[in-house]
Design a protein around this motif. Structure first.
Motif, PDB file in Angstrom:
ATOM      1  N   PRO A   1     -10.003  14.052   8.254  1.00 35.85           N
ATOM      2  CA  PRO A   1      -9.420  14.115   6.924  1.00 35.85           C
ATOM      3  C   PRO A   1     -10.356  13.585   5.843  1.00 35.85           C
ATOM      4  N   GLU A   2     -10.269  14.184   4.662  1.00 34.60           N
ATOM      5  CA  GLU A   2     -11.073  13.780   3.518  1.00 34.60           C
ATOM      6  C   GLU A   2     -10.162  13.305   2.391  1.00 34.60           C
ATOM      7  N   PHE A   3     -10.451  12.124   1.867  1.00 38.52           N
ATOM      8  CA  PHE A   3      -9.646  11.527   0.796  1.00 38.52           C
ATOM      9  C   PHE A   3     -10.526  11.317  -0.441  1.00 38.52           C
TER      10      PHE A   3
ATOM     11  N   GLY B   1      -8.473  17.827   0.586  1.00 38.55           N
ATOM     12  CA  GLY B   1      -7.666  17.808  -0.622  1.00 38.55           C
ATOM     13  C   GLY B   1      -6.723  16.623  -0.711  1.00 38.55           C
ATOM     14  N   LEU B   2      -6.875  15.640   0.184  1.00 43.30           N
ATOM     15  CA  LEU B   2      -6.040  14.443   0.135  1.00 43.30           C
ATOM     16  C   LEU B   2      -6.584  13.466  -0.901  1.00 43.30           C
ATOM     17  N   THR B   3      -5.736  12.602  -1.413  1.00 44.05           N
ATOM     18  CA  THR B   3      -6.154  11.571  -2.352  1.00 44.05           C
ATOM     19  C   THR B   3      -5.804  10.204  -1.793  1.00 44.05           C
ATOM     20  N   PHE B   4      -6.411   9.169  -2.384  1.00 43.22           N
ATOM     21  CA  PHE B   4      -6.082   7.811  -1.958  1.00 43.22           C
ATOM     22  C   PHE B   4      -4.569   7.609  -2.057  1.00 43.22           C
ATOM     23  N   GLY B   5      -3.983   7.023  -1.035  1.00 41.90           N
ATOM     24  CA  GLY B   5      -2.540   6.803  -1.009  1.00 41.90           C
ATOM     25  C   GLY B   5      -1.802   7.805  -0.152  1.00 41.90           C
ATOM     26  N   GLU B   6      -2.400   8.983   0.067  1.00 39.94           N
ATOM     27  CA  GLU B   6      -1.804   9.961   0.971  1.00 39.94           C
ATOM     28  C   GLU B   6      -2.252   9.654   2.398  1.00 39.94           C
ATOM     29  N   SER B   7      -1.603  10.275   3.372  1.00 42.28           N
ATOM     30  CA  SER B   7      -1.924   9.975   4.771  1.00 42.28           C
ATOM     31  C   SER B   7      -2.139  11.241   5.582  1.00 42.28           C
ATOM     32  N   TYR B   8      -2.822  11.066   6.693  1.00 37.25           N
ATOM     33  CA  TYR B   8      -3.094  12.147   7.637  1.00 37.25           C
ATOM     34  C   TYR B   8      -2.726  11.639   9.022  1.00 37.25           C
ATOM     35  N   THR B   9      -2.037  12.465   9.820  1.00 37.54           N
ATOM     36  CA  THR B   9      -1.625  12.060  11.158  1.00 37.54           C
ATOM     37  C   THR B   9      -2.240  12.984  12.204  1.00 37.54           C
TER      38      THR B   9
ATOM     39  N   SER C   1       0.827  -1.196   0.000  1.00 36.01           N
ATOM     40  CA  SER C   1       0.000   0.000   0.000  1.00 36.01           C
ATOM     41  C   SER C   1       0.865   1.252   0.000  1.00 36.01           C
ATOM     42  N   PRO C   2       0.431   2.306  -0.744  1.00 36.33           N
ATOM     43  CA  PRO C   2       1.217   3.542  -0.823  1.00 36.33           C
ATOM     44  C   PRO C   2       1.132   4.309   0.473  1.00 36.33           C
ATOM     45  N   ASP C   3       2.067   5.210   0.683  1.00 33.18           N
ATOM     46  CA  ASP C   3       2.085   5.953   1.935  1.00 33.18           C
ATOM     47  C   ASP C   3       2.820   7.271   1.746  1.00 33.18           C
ATOM     48  N   LYS C   4       2.084   8.301   1.319  1.00 32.93           N
ATOM     49  CA  LYS C   4       2.653   9.631   1.176  1.00 32.93           C
ATOM     50  C   LYS C   4       2.191  10.441   2.372  1.00 32.93           C
ATOM     51  N   ALA C   5       3.119  10.923   3.179  1.00 35.23           N
ATOM     52  CA  ALA C   5       2.746  11.539   4.453  1.00 35.23           C
ATOM     53  C   ALA C   5       2.299  12.979   4.291  1.00 35.23           C
TER      54      ALA C   5
END
Length: 214
Positions: free
Chosen positions: A206-208, A79-87, A31-35
């Motif tokens: 967060p919204e993806f 403004g997040l997309t699938f593959g990005e992350s929120y902490t 799985s992708p993981d862009k922080a």
């Protein structure tokens, strides 16, 4: 058995309920993981995951407006997309891995293939980078059509089910599932909002955005 939940109902339940449990799974290594983080700080002397941090300091150094992501991007919940992350400030990181059309219908799934709806499963990758266990029961989703409206109904497929429940220990990553049904007239572009029950009203949801594959 299908369970329907509206945004208003989910919001009321989110404000009223907290839960507890135990457990954890292995992560999906592919799985992708862009922080993109809301728990970083402009001041290196401030630890945004420190639960003893004062509200004033957290707002000054660690809020969404002040935060920065691991890739240097401004911390944000939209403004997040699938593959990005929120902490979140306590170190819980969430990524919407993907959303895929459900095609395996068995008696155990309590579901049938309805041509008027798109049945699909969302996978959520969760990593506890903080110092304390996190209750996954506190998480829930609202999924909406991103083209011409519509809101998905919550459902549940027993095959491969990994619900949002139990606790996630520090340093552990897991992948959980979230099953839904959306009328086909609303298309396959969706917004997944990940809600979290918390006493801290400053924590974001967060919204993806992404497409239902298949």
């Amino acid at each position: 058995m299908r369970v329907r939940a509206t945004a208003a109902t989910a919001a009321l339940l989110l404000a009223a309920l907290t839960a507890c449990g135990g457990g954890g799974d292995k992560a999906d290594p592919k799985s992708p993981d862009k922080a993109v983080s809301a728990g970083k700080t402009k001041d290196k002397n401030v630890d945004c995951t420190d639960e003893s941090l004062s509200q004033a300091d957290w707002m000054a150094y660690c809020s969404d407006e002040a935060g920065t992501g691991g890739d240097g991007a401004a911390g944000k919940a939209t403004g997040l997309t699938f593959g990005e992350s929120y902490t979140w400030p306590d170190g819980l990181k969430v990524t919407v891995v993907d959303a895929k059309t459900w095609t395996t219908f068995t008696d155990a799934d309590f579901a049938t293939d309805d041509p008027k709806t798109t049945e699909f499963r969302v996978r959520l990758k969760l990593t506890n980078t903080g110092k304390q266990p996190v209750k996954l029961d506190e998480l829930s989703t609202i999924i909406e059509g991103a083209t011409n409206g519509g809101e998905a109904d919550t459902t549940e497929f027993q095959t491969g089910l990994a619900p949002l429940e139990g606790r996630l220990a520090p340093g552990v990553t897991t992948v959980k599932t979230n099953d839904n049904s959306l009328d086909t007239k609303y298309g396959k572009k969706i917004i997944v909002t990940v809600q979290r029950s918390s006493d801290n009203l400053d924590w974001g949801f967060p919204e993806f955005s992404g497409d239902i594959a298949g």
